[in-house]
Design a protein around this motif. Sequence first.
Motif, PDB file in Angstrom:
ATOM      1  N   LYS A 104      -4.266  -7.820  27.868  1.00  0.00           N
ATOM      2  CA  LYS A 104      -5.110  -8.968  27.530  1.00  0.00           C
ATOM      3  C   LYS A 104      -5.124  -9.193  26.026  1.00  0.00           C
ATOM      4  O   LYS A 104      -5.192  -8.232  25.255  1.00  0.00           O
ATOM      5  CB  LYS A 104      -6.528  -8.758  28.050  1.00  0.00           C
ATOM      6  CG  LYS A 104      -6.611  -8.730  29.574  1.00  0.00           C
ATOM      7  CD  LYS A 104      -8.020  -8.465  30.056  1.00  0.00           C
ATOM      8  CE  LYS A 104      -8.057  -8.465  31.590  1.00  0.00           C
ATOM      9  NZ  LYS A 104      -9.420  -8.173  32.106  1.00  0.00           N
ATOM     10  N   VAL A 105      -5.065 -10.460  25.636  1.00  0.00           N
ATOM     11  CA  VAL A 105      -5.173 -10.838  24.226  1.00  0.00           C
ATOM     12  C   VAL A 105      -6.434 -11.679  24.073  1.00  0.00           C
ATOM     13  O   VAL A 105      -6.548 -12.763  24.671  1.00  0.00           O
ATOM     14  CB  VAL A 105      -3.946 -11.646  23.753  1.00  0.00           C
ATOM     15  CG1 VAL A 105      -4.118 -12.055  22.291  1.00  0.00           C
ATOM     16  CG2 VAL A 105      -2.665 -10.854  23.935  1.00  0.00           C
ATOM     17  N   ARG A 106      -7.382 -11.179  23.306  1.00  0.00           N
ATOM     18  CA  ARG A 106      -8.624 -11.914  23.054  1.00  0.00           C
ATOM     19  C   ARG A 106      -8.421 -12.830  21.850  1.00  0.00           C
ATOM     20  O   ARG A 106      -7.834 -12.430  20.843  1.00  0.00           O
ATOM     21  CB  ARG A 106      -9.768 -10.949  22.764  1.00  0.00           C
ATOM     22  CG  ARG A 106     -10.008  -9.918  23.860  1.00  0.00           C
ATOM     23  CD  ARG A 106     -10.724 -10.538  25.031  1.00  0.00           C
ATOM     24  NE  ARG A 106     -10.948  -9.565  26.116  1.00  0.00           N
ATOM     25  CZ  ARG A 106     -11.498  -9.878  27.287  1.00  0.00           C
ATOM     26  NH1 ARG A 106     -11.887 -11.133  27.502  1.00  0.00           N
ATOM     27  NH2 ARG A 106     -11.658  -8.957  28.212  1.00  0.00           N
ATOM     28  N   ALA A 107      -8.886 -14.066  21.964  1.00  0.00           N
ATOM     29  CA  ALA A 107      -8.747 -15.017  20.859  1.00  0.00           C
ATOM     30  C   ALA A 107      -9.888 -16.021  20.898  1.00  0.00           C
ATOM     31  O   ALA A 107     -10.329 -16.445  21.976  1.00  0.00           O
ATOM     32  CB  ALA A 107      -7.409 -15.749  20.944  1.00  0.00           C
ATOM     33  N   THR A 150     -11.182 -17.642  26.381  1.00  0.00           N
ATOM     34  CA  THR A 150     -11.379 -16.618  25.347  1.00  0.00           C
ATOM     35  C   THR A 150     -10.129 -15.776  25.103  1.00  0.00           C
ATOM     36  O   THR A 150     -10.202 -14.727  24.477  1.00  0.00           O
ATOM     37  CB  THR A 150     -12.542 -15.684  25.743  1.00  0.00           C
ATOM     38  OG1 THR A 150     -12.246 -15.089  27.014  1.00  0.00           O
ATOM     39  CG2 THR A 150     -13.853 -16.451  25.810  1.00  0.00           C
ATOM     40  N   GLY A 151      -8.991 -16.232  25.604  1.00  0.00           N
ATOM     41  CA  GLY A 151      -7.763 -15.477  25.383  1.00  0.00           C
ATOM     42  C   GLY A 151      -6.804 -15.664  26.541  1.00  0.00           C
ATOM     43  O   GLY A 151      -6.912 -16.628  27.318  1.00  0.00           O
ATOM     44  N   VAL A 197      -7.278 -20.749  21.706  1.00  0.00           N
ATOM     45  CA  VAL A 197      -5.920 -20.674  22.239  1.00  0.00           C
ATOM     46  C   VAL A 197      -5.270 -22.046  22.075  1.00  0.00           C
ATOM     47  O   VAL A 197      -5.879 -23.069  22.418  1.00  0.00           O
ATOM     48  CB  VAL A 197      -5.915 -20.260  23.724  1.00  0.00           C
ATOM     49  CG1 VAL A 197      -4.484 -20.294  24.281  1.00  0.00           C
ATOM     50  CG2 VAL A 197      -6.519 -18.866  23.886  1.00  0.00           C
ATOM     51  N   LEU A 221      -4.622 -17.760  19.142  1.00  0.00           N
ATOM     52  CA  LEU A 221      -3.442 -17.332  19.890  1.00  0.00           C
ATOM     53  C   LEU A 221      -2.637 -18.583  20.235  1.00  0.00           C
ATOM     54  O   LEU A 221      -3.160 -19.502  20.872  1.00  0.00           O
ATOM     55  CB  LEU A 221      -3.830 -16.609  21.174  1.00  0.00           C
ATOM     56  CG  LEU A 221      -2.662 -16.292  22.132  1.00  0.00           C
ATOM     57  CD1 LEU A 221      -1.691 -15.303  21.500  1.00  0.00           C
ATOM     58  CD2 LEU A 221      -3.172 -15.789  23.476  1.00  0.00           C
ATOM     59  N   GLU A 252      -9.343  -8.908  18.352  1.00  0.00           N
ATOM     60  CA  GLU A 252      -9.569 -10.317  18.687  1.00  0.00           C
ATOM     61  C   GLU A 252      -8.960 -11.191  17.596  1.00  0.00           C
ATOM     62  O   GLU A 252      -9.220 -11.002  16.404  1.00  0.00           O
ATOM     63  CB  GLU A 252     -11.061 -10.628  18.817  1.00  0.00           C
ATOM     64  CG  GLU A 252     -11.299 -12.070  19.261  1.00  0.00           C
ATOM     65  CD  GLU A 252     -12.766 -12.457  19.333  1.00  0.00           C
ATOM     66  OE1 GLU A 252     -13.164 -13.101  20.327  1.00  0.00           O
ATOM     67  OE2 GLU A 252     -13.508 -12.127  18.383  1.00  0.00           O
TER      68      GLU A 252
END
Length: 569
Positions: free
Chosen positions: A226-229, A212-213, A232, A26, A22
């Motif tokens: 998937k990219v969790r961040a 959340t991403g 954003v 992003l 996480e």
Amino acid sequence: MRSVALSPQAREAALEAMSSTELDVLVVGGGVVGSGSALDAATRGLTVGLVEARDFASGTSSRSSKLIHGGLRYLEMLDFRLVAEALQERGLLIQKLAPHLVRPVPFIYPLNHHVWERVYAGAGVALYDTLALLSGRARGVPHHRHLTRRGARRVFPSLRKDALVGALEYYDAQVDDARHTMFVARTAAAYGAHIASRARVTGLLREGERVTGAEVHDLESGRTFKVRARQVVNATGVWTDETQSLAGERGQFHVRASKGIHLVVPHDRIRGDSGLILRTEKSVLFVIPWGRHWIIGTTDTDWTLGLAHPAASAADIDYLLDHVNKVLEQPLTHADVEGVYAGLRPLLSGESESTSMLSREHAVSHAVPGLVVVAGGKYTTYRVMAKDAVDAAVHGLYQKVPPSVTEDVPLLGAEGFTALKNSAHVLAERYGLHEARIQHLLGRYGSLVHEVLDLVEQDPSLGEPLTGAPDHLRAEIVYAASHEGARHLDDVLARRTRISIETFDRGIGAVEEAARLVAPVLGWSGEQIEREVEHYRKRVEAERESQKMPDDETADAARMGAPEVVPVR
């Protein structure tokens, strides 16, 4: 600062890191504001990822007038704050952040009326210099001066006698925008950001109302992940509304696209030792010295068609030629045009019907929890825009984070640049190259020039000029793929170099050798080499065809005749 290469291996590592941990932030969008946001966040100690759907600077950030300037015309609009802010950033870039990429350039402003215009325009240029002085960043840029007609024509002999009664000379600065943006992204990577181009955001992840991403599609491999961040940042310029719609929200502001086109002509077609700035009925027109070329631009028209490849029509080209020919002794013709490029400015939508009157101010909003949107602004103030965007993201992290430090973070290549420039003759002797060639390399790589020259030392054939584009060494083409994130021939010939607009054949004579040089670095098969070369040729053919069309609609249709670049499979 330790240099980090944007190599194919680094891209894979960045994608792996983004998909498995996480992130704090992003950033979506690899233009100058997105790259600047990644650098700002990384230098505050945050974990950062940046994804770009195409190539770094492939949109607006490679298609500007290539000026770092305060915006003299904004004084007339009484936008003193914007001008002062931009002039401070101009000084920072010249003196500290990117002296290897940004350099002062003089401009002549012809006067057509006696007395009153000299007083009016002179007061404006004097205020411009004063605002730069007040910023504390005026060093390195000379003050303006008044010129007689004879004095102006001594500086710019190609000016017609009847085109002016006198002139003002003032200074701004210029930059290779695409290379500068790439350097910002690469510097962010050096501070720990995970950077990947050709990775398109296809959706935003949600937990309740919070973003959340993002869901990211790797265009090279075809896989989606998937990219969790925790936050954003949407820094997609003219695509802002499109990206924001992925969150299912209208947003607090909208972006309107304004098309600007530029022509590139050989330097010997216009005699002058400075740039030229002219007023038109719609905006301003620049004639800008650009190495062995001149850049002439720009137009300012509303654009409502496809955003990826804005097309220049015959009407656009005629408009620029007609206006510049009004002041030149020897008129330019279509045969003099080496290159043409069109770009879209992301303007904040307002009430004005004229795009030239829309705001160049930027705006930042927390559109929904977890999603920050930054839009508008101008290239020169990218660092301030990035700082404001990350400030907004930090506000949503609910933890103590250091303030922005990018005012004191030089880009890669800046450190030691002046010393190397002073000793260019030593480098020339060491590597067996002409001193003029070393100066050219220093202006493109700064103190990273050693990395390029090391390639020549390992393989002397890379010290030879590139076939079809002898201004560049073969080593520069290899380096573009191995260190500068280039994935395709478009990236190399249109942005890491400017071969696509600086040669009459638009790079066709260089394309095959360039493909063979980057193939081992990018792992291309013989079949992929053929596909890349064919794609580039079709792109050039489509652009040439579009530039014969009478209007935007027909030009856009012609440009769309070339398919997108073929990914590696």
